[in-house]
Design a protein around this motif. Structure first.
Motif, PDB file in Angstrom:
ATOM      1  N   ALA A 255      96.401 111.574  71.865  1.00  0.00           N
ATOM      2  CA  ALA A 255      95.989 110.450  71.034  1.00  0.00           C
ATOM      3  C   ALA A 255      97.167 109.617  70.561  1.00  0.00           C
ATOM      4  CB  ALA A 255      95.197 110.972  69.831  1.00  0.00           C
ATOM      5  N   THR A 256      98.356 110.183  70.522  1.00  0.00           N
ATOM      6  CA  THR A 256      99.503 109.513  69.892  1.00  0.00           C
ATOM      7  C   THR A 256     100.591 109.093  70.868  1.00  0.00           C
ATOM      8  OG1 THR A 256     100.441 111.706  69.461  1.00  0.00           O
ATOM      9  CG2 THR A 256      99.186 110.676  67.680  1.00  0.00           C
ATOM     10  N   LEU A 280      91.828 106.200  64.936  1.00  0.00           N
ATOM     11  CA  LEU A 280      91.261 107.465  64.462  1.00  0.00           C
ATOM     12  C   LEU A 280      89.958 107.239  63.708  1.00  0.00           C
ATOM     13  CD1 LEU A 280      94.562 109.154  63.255  1.00  0.00           C
ATOM     14  CD2 LEU A 280      93.214 109.793  65.262  1.00  0.00           C
ATOM     15  N   ARG A 281      89.862 106.103  63.000  1.00  0.00           N
ATOM     16  CA  ARG A 281      88.609 105.783  62.299  1.00  0.00           C
ATOM     17  C   ARG A 281      87.478 105.549  63.292  1.00  0.00           C
ATOM     18  NH1 ARG A 281      84.878 106.404  60.363  1.00  0.00           N
ATOM     19  NH2 ARG A 281      83.770 105.439  58.635  1.00  0.00           N
ATOM     20  N   LYS A 282      87.793 104.913  64.418  1.00  0.00           N
ATOM     21  CA  LYS A 282      86.777 104.717  65.454  1.00  0.00           C
ATOM     22  C   LYS A 282      86.336 106.050  66.054  1.00  0.00           C
ATOM     23  CE  LYS A 282      88.097 100.022  66.837  1.00  0.00           C
ATOM     24  NZ  LYS A 282      88.609  99.158  67.931  1.00  0.00           N
ATOM     25  N   LEU A 283      87.292 106.966  66.220  1.00  0.00           N
ATOM     26  CA  LEU A 283      86.941 108.296  66.722  1.00  0.00           C
ATOM     27  C   LEU A 283      85.986 109.006  65.766  1.00  0.00           C
ATOM     28  CD1 LEU A 283      90.307 109.741  68.119  1.00  0.00           C
ATOM     29  CD2 LEU A 283      88.298 109.050  69.435  1.00  0.00           C
ATOM     30  N   GLN A 284      86.259 108.907  64.471  1.00  0.00           N
ATOM     31  CA  GLN A 284      85.392 109.551  63.484  1.00  0.00           C
ATOM     32  C   GLN A 284      84.010 108.916  63.481  1.00  0.00           C
ATOM     33  OE1 GLN A 284      86.133 112.355  61.309  1.00  0.00           O
ATOM     34  NE2 GLN A 284      83.908 112.144  61.410  1.00  0.00           N
ATOM     35  N   ARG A 285      83.954 107.594  63.670  1.00  0.00           N
ATOM     36  CA  ARG A 285      82.659 106.918  63.710  1.00  0.00           C
ATOM     37  C   ARG A 285      81.848 107.390  64.920  1.00  0.00           C
ATOM     38  NH1 ARG A 285      83.503 100.816  63.496  1.00  0.00           N
ATOM     39  NH2 ARG A 285      84.343 101.415  61.461  1.00  0.00           N
ATOM     40  N   ILE A 286      82.512 107.590  66.062  1.00  0.00           N
ATOM     41  CA  ILE A 286      81.821 108.096  67.248  1.00  0.00           C
ATOM     42  C   ILE A 286      81.296 109.502  67.001  1.00  0.00           C
ATOM     43  CG2 ILE A 286      82.215 108.894  69.619  1.00  0.00           C
ATOM     44  CD1 ILE A 286      83.976 106.479  70.059  1.00  0.00           C
ATOM     45  N   ALA A 287      82.101 110.329  66.346  1.00  0.00           N
ATOM     46  CA  ALA A 287      81.663 111.695  66.027  1.00  0.00           C
ATOM     47  C   ALA A 287      80.452 111.674  65.107  1.00  0.00           C
ATOM     48  CB  ALA A 287      82.813 112.477  65.388  1.00  0.00           C
ATOM     49  N   ASP A 288      80.429 110.750  64.138  1.00  0.00           N
ATOM     50  CA  ASP A 288      79.307 110.658  63.206  1.00  0.00           C
ATOM     51  C   ASP A 288      78.056 110.126  63.889  1.00  0.00           C
ATOM     52  OD1 ASP A 288      80.935 111.568  61.160  1.00  0.00           O
ATOM     53  OD2 ASP A 288      81.489 109.556  60.489  1.00  0.00           O
ATOM     54  N   GLU A 289      78.216 109.099  64.711  1.00  0.00           N
ATOM     55  CA  GLU A 289      77.068 108.441  65.330  1.00  0.00           C
ATOM     56  C   GLU A 289      76.428 109.279  66.424  1.00  0.00           C
ATOM     57  OE1 GLU A 289      78.474 104.718  66.743  1.00  0.00           O
ATOM     58  OE2 GLU A 289      79.035 103.977  64.757  1.00  0.00           O
ATOM     59  N   HIS A 290      77.253 109.940  67.250  1.00  0.00           N
ATOM     60  CA  HIS A 290      76.748 110.620  68.436  1.00  0.00           C
ATOM     61  C   HIS A 290      76.826 112.148  68.341  1.00  0.00           C
ATOM     62  CE1 HIS A 290      76.539 106.727  70.485  1.00  0.00           C
ATOM     63  NE2 HIS A 290      77.722 106.474  69.957  1.00  0.00           N
ATOM     64  N   GLY A 291      77.445 112.670  67.301  1.00  0.00           N
ATOM     65  CA  GLY A 291      77.487 114.114  67.110  1.00  0.00           C
ATOM     66  C   GLY A 291      78.313 114.865  68.127  1.00  0.00           C
ATOM     67  N   VAL A 292      79.261 114.200  68.780  1.00  0.00           N
ATOM     68  CA  VAL A 292      80.086 114.861  69.788  1.00  0.00           C
ATOM     69  C   VAL A 292      81.281 115.544  69.113  1.00  0.00           C
ATOM     70  CG1 VAL A 292      79.429 113.232  71.574  1.00  0.00           C
ATOM     71  CG2 VAL A 292      81.464 112.791  70.217  1.00  0.00           C
ATOM     72  N   ALA A 293      81.824 116.521  69.804  1.00  0.00           N
ATOM     73  CA  ALA A 293      83.065 117.155  69.363  1.00  0.00           C
ATOM     74  C   ALA A 293      84.235 116.314  69.863  1.00  0.00           C
ATOM     75  CB  ALA A 293      83.158 118.575  69.894  1.00  0.00           C
ATOM     76  N   ALA A 327      92.937 112.336  58.989  1.00  0.00           N
ATOM     77  CA  ALA A 327      91.824 111.982  59.874  1.00  0.00           C
ATOM     78  C   ALA A 327      91.209 113.201  60.546  1.00  0.00           C
ATOM     79  CB  ALA A 327      92.300 110.995  60.943  1.00  0.00           C
ATOM     80  N   SER A 328      92.001 114.231  60.806  1.00  0.00           N
ATOM     81  CA  SER A 328      91.510 115.419  61.520  1.00  0.00           C
ATOM     82  C   SER A 328      90.923 116.414  60.535  1.00  0.00           C
ATOM     83  CB  SER A 328      92.652 116.078  62.312  1.00  0.00           C
ATOM     84  OG  SER A 328      93.262 115.136  63.178  1.00  0.00           O
ATOM     85  N   GLN A 329      89.744 116.950  60.870  1.00  0.00           N
ATOM     86  CA  GLN A 329      89.150 117.989  60.006  1.00  0.00           C
ATOM     87  C   GLN A 329      89.800 119.356  60.253  1.00  0.00           C
ATOM     88  OE1 GLN A 329      86.662 115.674  61.523  1.00  0.00           O
ATOM     89  NE2 GLN A 329      87.006 114.611  59.604  1.00  0.00           N
TER      90      GLN A 329
END
Length: 372
Positions: A255-256, A280-293, A327-329
């Motif tokens: 990612a970096t 990274l915010r876009k990645l989190q939005r994708i995780a929230d919207e689509h439930g992917v890992a 950004a990372s959980q």
């Protein structure tokens, strides 16, 4: 005569208006029928298609035309969840969408994708039902309390040759396994920024799990990113792909790396961090919207100022600073062991205690290390 002429003109106008009104009514009926067909067919799990916004307001739609829906798609919006999670001012940035129409769209999106408060008991039940993807190693799965969680960002950092990319390849195959075997019965999307993706590795890992290699390869979507801006644009394409089929894993390896080379020196540090934060915010939005890992790998840099004794080996820390740390959980630190063994340490997690697990890299991907 004049009266007859006026009546004739009025009749002609009414005759012209009737087909126009009939055409409008027919268009509305078609939109309603399409919406009903979509509801009967059912959307992809967790996905509400944009066509639902074409229905009238009294039927939980926003009354959008085909042109409005195309404008949303051109802006990178492919499902109703995206609208529900984005600020209202972002909806107004879409071409042809004014303030009144944006309010109508936002209200319809909230009705279609309800966001309500839940109790801690409901949240616990939701987490119990959450799908986790196996890493291929039972010890590593135990350390992660079941595997890689879906719906969150998991960061893996470490030096070169410590197993980051090998775990990514293993996850691409493992996510296709049945849920009872630790999979997600779904596809994987792999964004490669360093040119390290190798489809032949997927073939050998598929053989380990007894899967058909052609099916495994077809279920992995690959994209190569060549610069930081291209890497960011690929997420827009990824959101579109996720609306078309079921995906369980999104991998960005790394990612970096491109941000590190495209932005150099202290003069561009602030710009780099801001661009990285948006990515990274876009990645989190994708995780929230689509439930992917979402699984991202990260590079490291030497940290000589730590003052650790020489016998402890070189000290490293992940790059990206606090931006990527927040950004990372879940953050995992990989380091080399003896031979083919590697060691994973829980670096940061909201629910997992600190601990370590040893695994090995074989022709079949990540697996348990052999006790000697």
């Amino acid at each position: 005569m004049e009266q007859q002429a006026r009546q004739s003109k009025r009749a002609r106008r009414e005759g012209q208006q009737e087909p126009a009104s009939e055409a409008i009514a027919e268009a509305q009926r078609q939109v309603v029928e399409q919406t009903e067909d979509a509801e009967e067919a059912g959307d992809e799990p967790g996905i509400t298609k944009l066509d639902r916004l074409g229905a009238p307001v009294d039927q939980k739609g926003a009354g959008l035309s085909k042109g409005d829906l195309n404008a949303l798609i051109d802006h990178g919006i492919h499902c109703v969840e995206t609208i529900a999670f984005m600020p209202l001012r972002k909806v107004q940035e879409v071409k042809g969408i004014g303030e009144a129409k944006a309010l109508r769209i936002h209200e319809a999106a909230k009705n279609l994708v309800p966001m309500r408060m839940v109790s801690a008991a409901e949240m616990l039940q939701m987490r119990k039902n959450m799908v986790q993807i196996t890493t291929g190693s039972s010890k590593l799965d135990a350390l992660l309390n079941g595997g890689v969680e879906t719906g969150q960002i998991t960061e893996i950092f470490g030096e070169f040759r410590c197993g980051k990319t090998q775990l990514c390849h293993t996850l691409c195959v493992a996510c296709q396994l049945p849920i009872e075997r630790g999979g997600g019965e779904s596809k994987a999307l792999y964004i490669d920024t360093e040119g390290t993706f190798r489809p032949e590795r997927l073939v050998s890992i598929a053989a380990r799990y007894g899967l058909n290699e052609e099916d495994v390869l077809e279920n992995v979507t690959y994209a190569r990113a060549y610069n930081a801006e291209h890497q960011d644009k690929l997420l827009v394409e990824a959101a579109s792909v996720f609306c078309e089929s079921r995906y369980a894993v999104l991998i960005v390896d790394s990612a970096t790396g491109l941000f590190r080379t495209d932005y150099s020196g202290r003069g561009e540090l602030a710009d780099r961090q801001q661009a990285l934060n948006k990515f990274l915010r876009k990645l989190q939005r994708i995780a929230d919207e689509h439930g992917v890992a979402v699984v991202i790998t990260n590079q490291v840099m030497s940290s000589p100022e730590s003052g650790a004794p020489a016998y402890m080996g070189p000290q490293v820390k992940p790059i990206g600073g606090h931006i990527i740390g927040h950004a990372s959980q879940t953050r995992l630190h990989f380091r080399k062991g003896k031979g083919e063994t590697r060691i994973c340490k829980i670096y940061d997690s909201p629910s997992l205690p600190e601990g370590e697990a040893m695994f090995a890299i074989t022709t079949g991907g990540v697996t348990d290390a052999q006790d000697k």
